[in-house]
Design a protein around this motif. Structure first.
Motif: not given
Length: 351
Positions: A300-315
């Motif tokens: 799970x990492x912090x992600x910046x996409x366009x003008x939004x900021x998320x915490x996202x889980x990845x496989x």
């Protein structure tokens, strides 16, 4: 709301208004809907307005003074809608530009004369976080020669004169590969750059499209082993940073930002944004021990996409496929630098 989402909403509203106008039995009944549809068309041209106008024209008498003006308005509205559709098709094609991994032709050994900036003024932060270094004239020339040997088509006459800087990062997740970014400036035009992975026998041009990347991941080196190596946590994390930055969505890359310094480097000049330190907490990657499971790592990492900021889980899968499992929104409408790949060239998105 993102621009693309707002456009979809406005087009849906315009379509509904147009359908209601088409069902109208008099011009006066449709007057209010027409005014709203005109306002939407001014922001988001579509064929909804000319279709509605065509219906209203048929409701008016031949000698009605409003008729001529409406016909002219409908013709212009249709031209605007078709022009936007054509531009969007062209932009979509430019964003879907893909070049398969290429074996080198003969790599020139002669050092090329590059007009490098003494202090490189990069238009964007590095494509992904890592140990990037600006190259001196000799190393930059060697890197440029390798890029030209793998991808000669874009390097026509006069292109090399536009090279202003070259930076490189040694990759651990691809055996024997370097990531290279070449910065171009041509007169008063906005700067652009080409990003590539350069391996011993093959090179990959990063264009924002996943197809070529998956082809590279399926390839083997001369020793029979895959180029991709995500056998340990360090390599897997580097690969995730690279993958997210290299495979773009409609609004650009997914930028993994692991600390506030990196986060603010992606904000527009003069802008800073305070984010809770909790948003950047990183507990590492979890290895999936079952070799029969196609998933190799979870994180799970912090992600910046366009003008939004998320915490996202990845496989992260053993094949190199990456799947975003879920995300949690942290902030929106940030003053982030908007970047895009057009025809394989990295650039700031025009406003």
């Amino acid at each position: 709301m993102k621009a693309s989402s707002a456009m979809r909403v406005e087009r849906a509203v315009a379509k509904a208004l147009s359908e209601r106008i088409v069902e109208s039995t008099s011009f006066d009944d449709a007057r209010a809907d027409l005014a709203t549809l005109r306002a939407i068309h001014a922001r988001t041209p579509s064929e909804a307005l000319p279709l509605a106008i065509a219906r209203l024209v048929r409701l008016l008498d031949d000698d009605d003074p409003k008729r001529v003006g409406l016909v002219e308005e409908g013709t212009l509205a249709l031209e605007q809608a078709r022009a936007l559709t054509s531009q969007q098709s062209s932009d979509a094609a430019a964003r879907q530009f893909m070049v398969p991994p290429q074996a080198y032709t003969e790599v020139p050994s002669i050092e090329v004369e590059l007009a490098l900036d003494p202090k490189p003024d990069w238009h964007l932060p590095p494509p992904f976080a890592g140990d990037w270094a600006d190259l001196d004239a000799t190393a930059a020339s060697a890197a440029v020669n390798r890029v030209r040997a793998a991808f000669p088509r874009p390097w026509g006459e006069g292109v090399i004169e536009g090279v202003r800087a070259v930076r490189r990062m040694v990759m651990s997740c691809y055996r024997g590969f370097d990531a290279v970014e070449v910065l171009f400036r041509f007169g008063d035009r906005a700067p652009i750059s080409q990003v590539a992975l350069l391996g011993p026998q093959v090179a990959f041009w990063v264009t924002g499209v996943s197809n070529g990347l998956h082809q590279l991941n399926a390839m083997q080196a001369e020793d029979g082993r895959p180029h991709l190596d995500i056998s340990d946590e360090r390599r897997a994390m580097e690969y995730l940073r690279f993958f997210c930055s290299s495979v773009h969505g409609d609004e650009g890359p997914f930028r993994i930002v692991e600390d506030i310094t990196t986060f603010n480097a992606h904000m527009q000049e003069g802008s800073r944004y305070d984010i809770s330190p909790d948003a950047f907490q990183f507990e590492g990657l979890t290895r999936v021990e079952d070799e029969s499971d196609e998933t190799a790592w979870l994180t799970e990492v912090p992600v910046l996409y366009s003008n939004a900021f998320f915490r996202s889980s990845f496989k992260i899968k053993r094949s190199g496929m990456v799947e975003m499992v879920e995300d949690e929104a942290i902030a929106a409408d940030l003053p982030a630098i908007q970047q895009i790949m057009l025809r394989g060239l990295r650039q700031v998105r025009a406003k």
